[in-house]
Structures are given as structure tokens and as C-alpha cells.
Design a protein around this motif. Structure first.
Motif, PDB file in Angstrom:
ATOM      1  N   ASN B  27       0.604  -1.187  -0.409  1.00  0.00           N
ATOM      2  CA  ASN B  27      -0.114  -0.206   0.160  1.00  0.00           C
ATOM      3  C   ASN B  27       0.637   0.943   0.181  1.00  0.00           C
ATOM      4  O   ASN B  27       1.468   1.730   0.607  1.00  0.00           O
ATOM      5  N   SER B  28       0.518   2.185  -1.211  1.00  0.00           N
ATOM      6  CA  SER B  28       1.680   3.255  -1.188  1.00  0.00           C
ATOM      7  C   SER B  28       1.291   4.388   0.059  1.00  0.00           C
ATOM      8  O   SER B  28       1.659   5.614  -0.400  1.00  0.00           O
ATOM      9  N   MET B  29       0.113   4.288   0.495  1.00  0.00           N
ATOM     10  CA  MET B  29      -0.213   5.036   1.143  1.00  0.00           C
ATOM     11  C   MET B  29       0.208   5.390   2.540  1.00  0.00           C
ATOM     12  O   MET B  29       0.237   6.054   3.385  1.00  0.00           O
ATOM     13  N   ASP B  31       2.128   5.225   5.373  1.00  0.00           N
ATOM     14  CA  ASP B  31       3.345   6.876   6.257  1.00  0.00           C
ATOM     15  C   ASP B  31       4.033   6.421   7.138  1.00  0.00           C
ATOM     16  O   ASP B  31       5.183   7.232   7.572  1.00  0.00           O
ATOM     17  N   ALA B  94      -2.042   3.771   7.621  1.00  0.00           N
ATOM     18  CA  ALA B  94      -1.359   4.987   6.009  1.00  0.00           C
ATOM     19  C   ALA B  94      -2.349   6.322   7.182  1.00  0.00           C
ATOM     20  O   ALA B  94      -2.351   7.198   6.050  1.00  0.00           O
ATOM     21  N   ASP B  95      -2.239   6.024   8.295  1.00  0.00           N
ATOM     22  CA  ASP B  95      -3.040   7.615   8.571  1.00  0.00           C
ATOM     23  C   ASP B  95      -1.837   7.934  10.330  1.00  0.00           C
ATOM     24  O   ASP B  95      -1.612   6.194  10.765  1.00  0.00           O
TER      25      ASP B  95
END
Lengths: 112, 112
Positions: B27-29, B31, B94-95
Motif C-alpha cells: 500500500n503506497s499510502m 506513511d 496510512a494515518d
């Protein structure tokens, strides 16, 4: 300071029954997350609560529910237990805006 | 859909040598990434984290490297010690709210 505590440590239930698992976060932590860890796999995210509101939900059926109380402790409820619900259920707490989660020792649920 | 993968279920390393644990994600999201260590009958313990704005983070004997283009991160433990024998999980989010996805874990055994 006490770490994250979970109760009970172990639990044996039969199919179709209901179970409630409890978690007390580290003092001052306002966020609680629940994970399911099946043998041989990593923890799978179930829920996150922050300030008594659900902030995230993983890919679990509606048989799974949770809530967070004013003292920031939390309960995870599972209805209509299936054999596949047998797992280690982990609770993690964090202050809220940090990403470092502190895990409890888990509750080992066995469904027969 | 397993978005975080640890393809090596086990690793054996001699005391004093380097341990390198690998983790791939799809998943490139994602972070934010963390590594946890888990002993039997205990909950996971946070080791080290890295955000996507960095490519390296060090904390004592532990260094995490992030290669965003390859969607790959690794954990280096130098020197390895007997107490490092445990299961290591990588996790990604991702968050910033703790909805982490975990890999299946790598069992590390440090031999004398």
C-alpha cells in the motif's frame, strides 16, 4: 506505573456463546485499540477508540463490537462465537496523538 | 489481502553478529512504520518507528531503513544478543490513528 492490563487471561467458550474482554489502558492514555492474533499470524486490527468514540474499524463482522468508558477502559464483545474466533486478543493503548502503542499481555480465547 | 509481508518466518544468527529482518508492503499510502518484539505469553513491545519522510532511524542497537520506492523496510540489530531471541513484527499505517497492519512476524533465534 502499571502497563496495559487485560482480563481475563484465558477464556474457554463454546460455539454460539457471547464473550466480553476487558482492557485498562496506561494511566493518561486516551486511545485503546483491539487486535486479534491468530496462531502464526500477526495481529489484525479490530477497533480503535479515542475519547470514547470509535475512530477506526477493521474488517471484522458485526458480531464484534466494542466500547470505551469515561475512565478510558474498554470492552470488546463478540457474539455468536465461532471456532475461528479462537485467538489471542490484544489491547493496545496510546496517549492519542502519538503512534507508539503499548500492548497488554492479551486474552487467550478458545472456542470449542 | 496481506498488505504487509514478512517473507522470512525465521532467522538464526550468532551472538554478536548482525540480524537483518525484512518487511515489504504493497500500500503506497502507508506513511508510518513500526517494529515490535514479542516474547511468548507477552504482548508486543514497541522497538522503533520510522515515518515516510525519513529513510533511516537509529535507536541504540536497532536501526530501521525505509526504501519507499521499493516499498521495503528492514530492521538491523547490531550486535545481536541472546535476549533478542523473539518474534519481530513490522507494522504499517496510512494515518496517525493507530490502524496498523502487521506482518506475520519473523522468529529470531540468537545462538551462542
Amino acid at each position: 506505573d502499571a502497563g496495559v492490563t487485560q482480563s481475563p487471561t484465558h477464556l474457554i467458550k463454546t460455539r454460539g456463546q457471547h464473550v466480553t474482554l476487558r482492557c485498562s489502558p496506561i494511566s493518561g492514555h486516551k486511545s485503546v485499540s483491539w487486535y486479534q492474533q491468530v496462531l502464526g499470524q500477526g495481529p489484525q486490527f479490530i477497533f480503535q477508540y479515542y475519547e470514547k468514540e470509535e475512530r477506526g474499524r477493521g474488517n471484522f463482522p458485526d458480531r464484534f463490537s466494542a466500547r470505551q468508558f469515561p475512565n478510558y477502559s474498554s470492552e470488546l464483545n463478540v457474539n455468536a462465537l465461532l471456532l475461528g474466533d479462537s485467538a489471542l486478543y490484544l489491547c493496545a493503548s496510546s496517549f492519542g496523538l502519538t503512534n507508539e502503542q503499548f500492548f497488554g499481555p492479551g486474552t487467550r480465547l478458545t472456542v470449542l | 489481502d496481506q498488505q504487509v509481508k514478512q517473507n522470512s518466518p525465521s532467522l538464526s544468527v550468532q551472538e554478536g553478529r548482525i540480524s537483518i529482518l525484512n518487511c515489504d508492503y504493497t500500500n503506497s499510502m502507508f506513511d508510518y512504520f513500526l517494529w515490535y518484539k514479542k516474547y511468548p505469553a507477552e504482548g508486543p513491545t514497541f522497538l522503533i518507528s520510522i515515518s515516510s519522510i525519513k529513510d533511516k532511524n537509529e535507536d541504540g542497537r536497532f536501526t530501521v531503513f525505509l526504501n519507499k520506492s521499493a516499498k521495503h523496510l528492514s530492521l538491523h540489530i547490531v550486535p545481536s544478543q541472546p535476549g533478542d531471541s523473539a518474534v519481530y513484527f513490522c507494522a504499517a499505517s496510512a494515518d496517525s490513528w493507530g490502524k496498523f497492519q502487521f506482518g506475520a512476524g519473523t522468529q529470531v533465534v540468537v545462538t551462542p
